[in-house]
Scaffold this motif. Structure first.
Motif, PDB file in Angstrom:
ATOM      1  N   MET A  48      45.196 -48.186  15.630  1.00 10.59           N
ATOM      2  CA  MET A  48      45.017 -46.756  15.372  1.00 10.59           C
ATOM      3  C   MET A  48      43.736 -46.505  14.579  1.00 10.59           C
ATOM      4  SD  MET A  48      47.210 -44.978  16.811  1.00 10.59           S
ATOM      5  CE  MET A  48      47.976 -45.902  18.110  1.00 10.59           C
TER       6      MET A  48
ATOM      7  N   TYR B 209      40.893 -46.834  16.918  1.00 12.71           N
ATOM      8  CA  TYR B 209      40.793 -45.633  17.755  1.00 12.71           C
ATOM      9  C   TYR B 209      40.144 -44.497  16.970  1.00 12.71           C
ATOM     10  CZ  TYR B 209      42.426 -41.706  20.614  1.00 12.71           C
ATOM     11  OH  TYR B 209      42.501 -40.571  21.369  1.00 12.71           O
TER      12      TYR B 209
ATOM     13  N   SER C  46      36.382 -45.254  16.525  1.00 12.35           N
ATOM     14  CA  SER C  46      35.589 -45.175  17.747  1.00 12.35           C
ATOM     15  C   SER C  46      35.540 -43.754  18.295  1.00 12.35           C
ATOM     16  CB  SER C  46      36.144 -46.132  18.796  1.00 12.35           C
ATOM     17  OG  SER C  46      37.497 -45.827  19.030  1.00 12.35           O
ATOM     18  N   THR C  47      36.535 -42.923  17.968  1.00 21.21           N
ATOM     19  CA  THR C  47      36.574 -41.585  18.557  1.00 21.21           C
ATOM     20  C   THR C  47      36.174 -40.504  17.559  1.00 21.21           C
ATOM     21  OG1 THR C  47      38.417 -42.418  19.842  1.00 21.21           O
ATOM     22  CG2 THR C  47      37.982 -40.075  19.988  1.00 21.21           C
TER      23      THR C  47
ATOM     24  N   VAL D  34      41.013 -37.159  16.175  1.00 25.29           N
ATOM     25  CA  VAL D  34      42.286 -37.699  16.660  1.00 25.29           C
ATOM     26  C   VAL D  34      43.410 -37.427  15.662  1.00 25.29           C
ATOM     27  CG1 VAL D  34      41.153 -39.471  18.022  1.00 25.29           C
ATOM     28  CG2 VAL D  34      41.939 -40.027  15.722  1.00 25.29           C
TER      29      VAL D  34
ATOM     30  N   VAL E 259      48.613 -40.314  16.083  1.00 23.86           N
ATOM     31  CA  VAL E 259      47.733 -41.283  15.401  1.00 23.86           C
ATOM     32  C   VAL E 259      48.021 -41.277  13.895  1.00 23.86           C
ATOM     33  CG1 VAL E 259      45.351 -42.010  15.046  1.00 23.86           C
ATOM     34  CG2 VAL E 259      46.002 -40.891  17.166  1.00 23.86           C
TER      35      VAL E 259
END
Lengths: 179, 476
Positions: free
Chosen positions: B67, B70, B73-74, B78, B423
């Motif tokens: 998580m 994620y 990277s995003t 999120v 998330v």
């Protein structure tokens, strides 16, 4: 070949803290200087029985704390009002107040470093080698036995006399420790 | 007068039963038994439940890292954050985990200064809990900065951006220093306490690899009294330093809120209220962890019912302070005459987040008061269930403070509602996996009770007690 092995000291084993403490009092009163008591936990009153002075670790901690306090104020003064002066909310560039939380933490951090590293320094730890740690019997020192060790390097040490002193203190077992 | 030269025989009768203290180690266990019992946990076969718990915790921990990957990277999109609610679960979780840690330091430092000898049976595990909880806490401020590759800007490090430094008027920067100092000092204190116990295990263990590592980390400890003398002084100093430290850490965490101008945050009661809440939640977690361990490892003689009862009493005391603080907040919101402040508190209890507020109240205000009853305090299953309620209640307290204060600020056009995304939820659950993995490794490889300290509180350790070898005579 056996004669080549140097004796480190005479190790006497005791089974209760009271016995070890009485033995320590005798050794202290006999005027030995290079000797020690090994116990699995700190025995209350042993410092007096051994005639030890108050530990000096506090000074290291004090030194650390003073350094932390000074360094903290200097750092914040340097960063926020000298090297890169920045006005926030129209307030003066430096005051004793706003840096205080950070200085407080730095004082505690360096005092703690002083306490723990001062303790390790005073005890000369970490130690990679100690003659006692080779001795099988001595494993009881971290379990439930109490030991008095008198080093052969002590000026008052004599094979017969020291042995007699420890025997009279009521030790349960005695042996010579190799260096 | 010949008879006057002999001293009169003084007979001291035993104290009445009701003022006799229950022993801290039951069944007159000897120092040897204590090392065998505690070191035996490390030396014995790994229990099946350990593998099962590890097998559950590891994937949960991995989920946390996935998580976070994620998120990085995003981007923070999120998460469920939105315009007025820029602090969501990340900060809630940060304060929650930091608070958990406080019980460990309270037990190791404050109770040491207060000469509460019962702390010896629980301090090691509680300190480990502190360190692992602070590690879990530390993740969140790091990842919530958004561009995590700039997280090093938190620290006053020389950099190539010209002479530019952190701004020390910000409580967020105070927090960086408070939390990193707290982690470092707790770790050192814990490690120093471990040195004599690592030596005990070094002297017992058989395998070459084990002998090497326990030998290395015990630093050549021999139990010398000259060493103990310095060691005890350092221990006292660290306890004396950790006490103001632990009080300052959660005070500074509360400054993150209290120094701002948001209604509901801008209150002077926050520092003591946060510290009491932290100790309350921490004791909840200690009880959650220690009650199962006590039965799983047969430690009932070392971790007695009296220990659990005393912890319940601390939970009761701190829980009452927290309950008082909730009441006082409301009183001041009314008495202070600030309409924004008054609205913030009405909105807390009866606004869109009423459910969070009442979960907090029922867990934190009602639960601890059951500990007034001895029958509750001595029922291990019941205490364990109540400790879970304390944990839940304290998480909701932080949620209430962070989210309800932010979601309706001064301009109604800005009002919004915050919900976490999956998330947010999985990252938080994941930190429990991380915590459990670390704690399981700790109980497998390190003594979970301070061996030398527990030995020191037995009668066998007292040179003035018959079990310690006292002959009833006088010694100089």
């Amino acid at each position: 070949m056996i004669n080549d092995i140097q004796a480190y000291g005479l190790l006497a084993e005791f089974h209760t803290p009271a016995d070890a403490m009485h033995a320590a009092e005798k050794v202290r009163d006999a005027g030995f200087t290079r000797w020690d008591v090994h116990t699995p936990f700190p025995v209350h009153g042993m410092d007096e029985a051994m005639g030890l002075k108050d530990s000096k670790v506090g000074w290291f901690s004090f030194l650390g704390g003073s350094t932390g306090f000074t360094l903290g104020y200097l750092m914040i003064w340097f960063m926020n009002s000298y090297n890169y002066p920045i006005v926030v909310g129209g307030k003066p560039l430096m005051s004793p107040m706003f840096p205080f939380p950070v200085v407080y933490e730095m004082t505690i951090l360096l005092s703690a470093f002083g306490a723990i590293f001062g303790m390790l320094f005073m005890n000369r730890l970490p130690k990679l080698y100690h003659p006692l740690l080779k001795n099988c019997r001595f494993k009881g020192a971290t379990h439930d036995k109490f030991y008095v060790i008198i080093e052969t390097a002590d000026p008052r040490y004599s094979d017969a006399g020291t042995r007699e002193l420890l025997e009279s203190a009521g030790c349960k077992h005695m042996e010579t420790v190799e260096d | 007068m010949a008879s006057s030269s002999t001293a009169p025989q003084l007979k001291i009768s035993a104290p009445p039963r009701e003022i006799e203290r229950e022993p801290l180690v039951l069944n007159q266990r000897s120092p040897g038994w204590i090392s065998d019992q505690i070191a035996g946990i490390i030396e014995g076969k790994t229990p099946t439940w350990w593998w099962v718990t590890m097998a559950i915790s590891l994937p949960i921990m991995l989920m946390c890292f996935i998580m976070i990957g994620y998120l990085i990277s995003t981007g923070v999109g999120v998460w469920g954050l939105n315009s007025p609610i820029a602090w969501g679960w990340a900060i809630v979780n940060f304060v929650f985990w930091i608070g958990i840690g406080h019980a460990g330091t309270l037990i190791s430092a404050v109770l040491f200064l207060l000469r509460q000898k019962w702390r010896t049976s629980i301090n090691r595990a509680a300190e480990a809990m502190t360190i692992f909880a602070v590690m879990c806490a530390g993740i969140f401020p790091g990842i919530h900065v958004g561009r995590i590759w700039f997280a090093w800007w938190l620290f006053p490090l020389p950099n190539a951006n010209g002479p530019i430094w952190p701004q020390f008027r910000s409580p967020l920067l105070w927090d960086v220093f408070a939390v990193s100092t707290y982690f470092t000092v707790s770790l050192l204190f814990w490690y120093m306490g471990l040195i004599p116990d690592l030596a005990t295990i070094r002297d017992r263990c058989k395998g070459v690899v084990r002998k090497f590592f326990y030998g290395l980390f015990s630093l050549g400890w021999t139990g010398s009294n000259r060493h103990w003398s310095n060691y005890e002084k350092a221990y006292l100093l660290l306890a004396g330093l950790s006490t103001p430290l632990v009080l300052s850490v959660h005070s500074i965490v509360s400054f993150d809120f209290a120094v701002s101008q948001v209604p509901g945050w801008h209150t002077t009661i926050f520092p003591p209220y946060f510290v009491a809440g932290a100790i309350f939640s921490g004791f909840g977690m200690v009880l959650t962890l220690m009650i199962p361990l006590r039965s799983l490892f047969n430690l009932q003689d070392l971790l007695t019912v009296r220990h659990i009862e005393l912890m319940c009493k601390v939970t009761l005391a701190t829980g009452s302070i927290v309950g008082y603080a909730y009441g006082m907040e409301f009183f001041i919101a009314w008495y202070g005459g600030n309409p924004y402040e008054a609205y913030a508190f009405q909105n807390r209890a009866f606004g869109p987040y009423w459910w969070a507020y009442w979960i907090m109240i029922s867990c934190n205000v009602i639960t601890p008061h059951l500990f007034w009853f001895k029958r509750v305090r001595t029922n291990m299953v019941f205490v364990w269930i109540l400790s879970i309620f304390v944990n839940i209640g304290m998480w909701f307290e932080r949620f209430v403070i962070v989210v309800t204060s932010l979601h309706r600020d001064y301009i109604p056009a800005n009002w919004s509602y915050y919900s976490p995304t999956y998330v947010d939820v999985l990252t938080f659950i994941g930190t429990f996996g991380l915590f459990m993995v670390l704690f399981l490794l700790f109980i497998r490889f390190l003594p979970l009770i301070a061996i030398s300290e527990v030995k020191g509180v037995t009668n066998h350790a007292d040179p003035h007690h018959p079990l310690g070898g006292a002959k009833g005579g006088h010694h100089s």
